[in-house]
Write a protein that holds these residues in place. Structure first.
Motif, PDB file in Angstrom:
ATOM      1  N   TYR A  25       1.029  -1.051  -0.195  1.00 25.99           N
ATOM      2  CA  TYR A  25      -0.032   0.023  -0.112  1.00 25.99           C
ATOM      3  C   TYR A  25       0.868   1.186  -0.795  1.00 25.99           C
ATOM      4  O   TYR A  25       0.533   2.003  -1.136  1.00 25.99           O
ATOM      5  N   PRO A  64       3.760   1.318  -3.184  1.00 26.16           N
ATOM      6  CA  PRO A  64       2.509   2.224  -4.436  1.00 26.16           C
ATOM      7  C   PRO A  64       1.959   3.513  -4.569  1.00 26.16           C
ATOM      8  O   PRO A  64       2.069   4.108  -5.238  1.00 26.16           O
ATOM      9  N   ILE A  65       1.306   3.891  -3.324  1.00 23.07           N
ATOM     10  CA  ILE A  65       1.309   5.083  -3.406  1.00 23.07           C
ATOM     11  C   ILE A  65       2.160   6.319  -3.801  1.00 23.07           C
ATOM     12  O   ILE A  65       1.552   7.043  -4.188  1.00 23.07           O
ATOM     13  N   LYS A  75       4.587   5.777  -4.745  1.00 22.77           N
ATOM     14  CA  LYS A  75       5.225   5.247  -6.501  1.00 22.77           C
ATOM     15  C   LYS A  75       4.200   6.030  -7.493  1.00 22.77           C
ATOM     16  O   LYS A  75       4.879   6.876  -8.044  1.00 22.77           O
ATOM     17  N   THR A  76       3.026   5.877  -7.006  1.00 20.31           N
ATOM     18  CA  THR A  76       2.289   6.595  -7.612  1.00 20.31           C
ATOM     19  C   THR A  76       2.274   8.230  -7.643  1.00 20.31           C
ATOM     20  O   THR A  76       1.698   9.128  -8.638  1.00 20.31           O
ATOM     21  N   LEU A 133       4.894   8.733 -10.091  1.00 27.44           N
ATOM     22  CA  LEU A 133       4.844   8.569 -11.133  1.00 27.44           C
ATOM     23  C   LEU A 133       4.020  10.060 -12.066  1.00 27.44           C
ATOM     24  O   LEU A 133       3.564  10.148 -13.203  1.00 27.44           O
ATOM     25  N   GLN A 190       0.580   5.868 -18.554  1.00 31.03           N
ATOM     26  CA  GLN A 190       1.274   5.599 -16.812  1.00 31.03           C
ATOM     27  C   GLN A 190       0.858   6.715 -16.265  1.00 31.03           C
ATOM     28  O   GLN A 190      -0.006   6.890 -14.893  1.00 31.03           O
ATOM     29  N   SER A 234      -1.927   7.565 -13.301  1.00 31.40           N
ATOM     30  CA  SER A 234      -1.279   8.036 -11.926  1.00 31.40           C
ATOM     31  C   SER A 234      -1.754   9.445 -11.060  1.00 31.40           C
ATOM     32  O   SER A 234      -2.458   9.049  -9.888  1.00 31.40           O
ATOM     33  N   LEU A 239      -7.728   8.813  -4.450  1.00 35.31           N
ATOM     34  CA  LEU A 239      -7.143   8.714  -3.443  1.00 35.31           C
ATOM     35  C   LEU A 239      -7.664  10.079  -2.602  1.00 35.31           C
ATOM     36  O   LEU A 239      -8.188  10.740  -1.565  1.00 35.31           O
TER      37      LEU A 239
END
Lengths: 318, 437
Positions: free
Chosen positions: A51, A54-55, A57-58, A61, A286, A290, A297
């Motif tokens: 979790y 990835p958050i 990283k997103t 990105l 991507q 993102s 979110l």
């Protein structure tokens, strides 16, 4: 709570001469060394790896343009600027919000059903609970295919039923407006089982003597429901509404399966996650996807925060 | 539950569920493919290696296993492991892109039209021109449109594996009952419309004369755009052809047959696909790919007929698509991979595929077995069409403008926006996208 009571009593009764005797008790209160951490480590690691990372990283990105096969170039706020000028985005936020509101109508339905099922002396209670829970544990893709047939404009049972009354049913899944309602109905139906289980559990926590007292006072069944059941259920209702909003804003699979490609109704039905999927996995965009992910979110976090604020006004904790 | 534990539980679930939609991108910089020595000589028979072979169709797995056995008769020490990833929901391509990002693309893999340029132009594939110059494979062995499909910037990246063209299937019973003529290979669009109308009029509500799958172009508007005298994308893959007068005629064709009640409406065709209308006996004629032959024959037996597509203002051309076998640029076993792809491009694997009857093999001369695979149904038309067919339209980022087609065209087919307006809008958007490639 019991531990702190124990401490107070120890301190209260211990004279200066018994300081040594109190030591073992105090040791019991100290942190247990690394063990608690070791026990929660798998969960903490899981949350961090699946979790938190990835958050982050997103988030990173979303400020870049990502190559199809990796490699990203920093492009600042470009993705966000694109997003704010993309006419699909406000429409899809509206679509998602309508879907979520309709699915939330399932909460009062679940409260009603749960209080019927949990009525004292109810027979086959387990059977009903199972029946309502099955849609929740069935794969949305499978559910979507079945409902796609049920809502079929030419051969579906819903329009056949309507035709008995001389009503020509619409092409549910290919007409703007109707498509969103159809998807929402299925979403509501699927969420019912989960809501029912949580609310049933809440019902069983309400002490029976409250009802007995109310009966003695001459309160009617409905009055009991209104003045005892509902107020004492508010924590469960609050929990269910948080989950429903979070799930609602992640609408994707039902939509994907039920509407299919090249659907006329798609612009008025597509959700934020659907656009996210399109951009990330079909259009190989991507970085922009993102940014949409971050938007989702933020929206979910904001709605959850608002609900936590409002709950002070209506949720009763025993 | 008490307040505190309840709130933290709710908050945790909120966080956990709320973030399911976040995206992890595996990043790694893509480097140039190692350029292979131009002279190719087949490796020694004793070559020892293990290579992976990625495919997506479980129905073709038995044939692929037989082909590997044949390959192992020549190279007994090369182990080929099949990796099956179903294509449903784009799983195969998502996986291949992710593997390629991590430089772990399978040594040999199935490729399709929409993705070949994406992978080749991003240096993920190894060119196989050395096999051609060494005489191991001959381009003339395959329909030229397929060789073109797998040639990117003048370099060949794969051996054509199989192909698909489009025909006009019809239900003899329905046409007979409606007093409509049975299609022939000399039909024009007008013949199709006239006889289609007869069927719709004869049966009335809920039964139609002719339709195509309008959720994608391959078995419908791509063909009529060519037949109208236009094209979908220029042969250098840089310019959209949607705004050409011939292309607009090809798109108008579908809007017209829907408006005339010859075809089910756009809404009906999105909720019940054209092939389902046909199989359920509520549609007399359907434009569809050769892969539907077996299911349609199963449904109708000798009541089923199939002919070449009717002729439009320009031609009766069909679009052709086919898979290719390609090699990863980062393979650790280039010798074995090249030897395997070279074998896959030959006649024995083609015959094994023809025998299995699932797909039409790309190797010229091996398809007769397939054409005769259903008694009483002459499938030669699909092979004849391949000779003059136009390659499936692609560019570096095909799926980006495929999405635009899905967004813009349905409203035009449904008569909600004028076809010419929609076509111009699509051409503009597509050209803007192509400029990015």
């Amino acid at each position: 709570m019991s531990a702190s009571t124990a401490e107070t009593s120890t301190v209260g009764t211990a004279g200066p001469g018994t300081a040594k005797a109190s030591r073992p008790r105090r040791r019991g209160l100290r942190p247990d060394g690394p063990w608690p951490w070791i026990f929660v480590l798998p969960t903490v690691l899981g949350v961090a790896v699946f979790y938190l990372w990835p958050i982050l990283k997103t988030f990173y990105l979303s400020f870049t343009t990502v190559g199809v096969f990796g490699g990203s170039t920093f492009t600042g706020l470009a993705n966000y600027l694109t997003m704010f000028s993309d006419p699909q985005i406000p429409q899809s936020i509206l679509n998602t919000a309508i879907y979520t509101v309709i699915v939330m109508l399932g909460i009062p339905i679940a409260v009603g059903l749960a209080s019927l099922i949990e009525r004292p002396g109810m027979r086959f209670r387990g059977l009903y609970r199972t029946l309502y829970f099955i849609p929740y544990v069935t794969m949305p893709a499978a559910v979507g295919i079945v409902w796609r047939l049920i809502f079929n404009g030419d051969f579906g049972p819903i329009n056949w039923f309507l035709s008995l009354f001389g009503i020509a049913g619409p092409y549910w899944l290919a007409t703007p407006g109707f498509a969103l309602v159809a998807v929402s109905i299925v979403g509501l139906w699927m969420s019912l089982g989960f809501n029912l289980i949580i609310i049933s559990a809440g019902l069983r926590e309400i002490p029976a003597d409250l009802y007995e007292a109310a009966q003695v006072d001459g309160a009617s069944r409905f009055r009991q429901f209104r003045s005892i059941t509902v107020p004492l259920l508010t924590p469960s209702i609050f929990f269910v509404s948080i989950i429903t909003v979070v799930n609602g804003f992640q609408l994707f699979d039902l939509l994907y399966v039920m509407l299919g490609k090249s659907n006329l109704a798609m612009p008025q039905t597509q959700s934020l996650v659907y656009i996210f999927y399109n951009e990330a996995f079909l259009q190989n965009n991507q970085g922009y996807a993102s940014a949409i992910g971050i938007l989702i979110l933020v929206i979910i976090a904001a709605l959850t925060a608002v609900q936590f604020r409002l709950q002070r006004k209506w949720v009763n904790y025993v | 539950m008490d307040r505190r534990s309840f709130l933290s539980l709710a908050a945790l679930s909120g966080v956990g569920l709320g973030l399911g939609a976040t995206l992890v991108g595996c990043s790694s910089d893509s480097s140039g493919s190692g350029s292979q020595a131009s002279a190719y000589t087949p490796p020694a028979k004793s070559l020892k290696a293990t290579i992976s072979y990625a495919i997506w169709d479980v129905n073709q797995q038995p044939a692929m296993e037989k082909i590997i056995k044949g390959f192992n008769k020549i190279y007994p020490n090369v182990t080929v492991n099949i990796q099956l990833t179903p294509s449903a929901g784009g799983a195969y391509w998502t996986k291949m892109k992710t593997l390629a990002s991590g430089k772990n693309l399978p040594d040999v893999l199935w490729m399709n039209g929409p993705n070949i340029q994406l992978f080749a132009l991003n240096n993920q594939l190894m060119p196989i021109d050395s096999l051609v110059s060494a005489g191991q494979i001959k381009k003339s062995n395959y329909p030229s449109a397929l060789v073109n499909l797998y040639t990117v910037d003048g370099r060949l990246y794969g051996t054509p594996k199989d192909f698909d063209t489009v025909g006009l299937y019809y239900n003899k019973d329905m046409l007979g009952q409606a007093g409509a003529a049975v299609p022939t290979s000399s039909w024009t669009w007008d013949d199709l419309k006239t006889n289609g109308k007869k069927v719709s009029d004869h049966f009335g509500k809920g039964v139609f004369g002719f339709a195509g799958d309008l959720t994608g172009g391959q078995t419908s508007w791509y063909n009529t755009m060519l037949q109208g005298g236009g094209y979908i994308i220029s042969s250098n893959h840089k310019k959209s052809g949607y705004d050409l007068p011939g292309s607009i005629k090809g798109l108008q064709f579908w809007a017209d047959i829907i408006a005339a009640g010859i075809s089910p409406s756009m809404q009906q065709l999105t909720t019940t696909l054209a092939n389902d209308w046909f199989t359920s006996g509520k549609l007399a004629m359907v434009m569809d790919g050769d892969w539907e032959t077996a299911p349609y024959h199963q449904a109708f037996g000798d009541k089923l007929g199939v002919v070449q597509l009717p002729k439009g203002p320009k031609s009766n051309q069909s679009v052709i698509h086919g898979l290719g076998n390609v090699i990863s640029a980062t393979t650790k076993e280039p010798e074995a991979a090249l030897a395997f792809v070279s074998y896959l491009g030959g006649k024995p694997p083609a015959l094994l595929q023809a025998d299995a009857g699932v797909v039409i093999p790309a190797f010229n001369g091996s398809q007769t077995v397939w054409a005769n695979s259903i008694e009483g149904l002459d499938l030669q038309l699909f092979l004849d069409e391949a000779k003059v067919a136009s390659p499936y339209p692609i560019s570096k980022n095909t799926s980006a403008w495929n999405q635009m087609e899905s967004d813009i065209l349905p409203a035009a087919f449904a008569g909600q926006t004028p076809v010419a307006t929609a076509a111009k809008k699509l051409a503009e958007q597509m050209n803007a996208e192509l400029a990015k490639d």
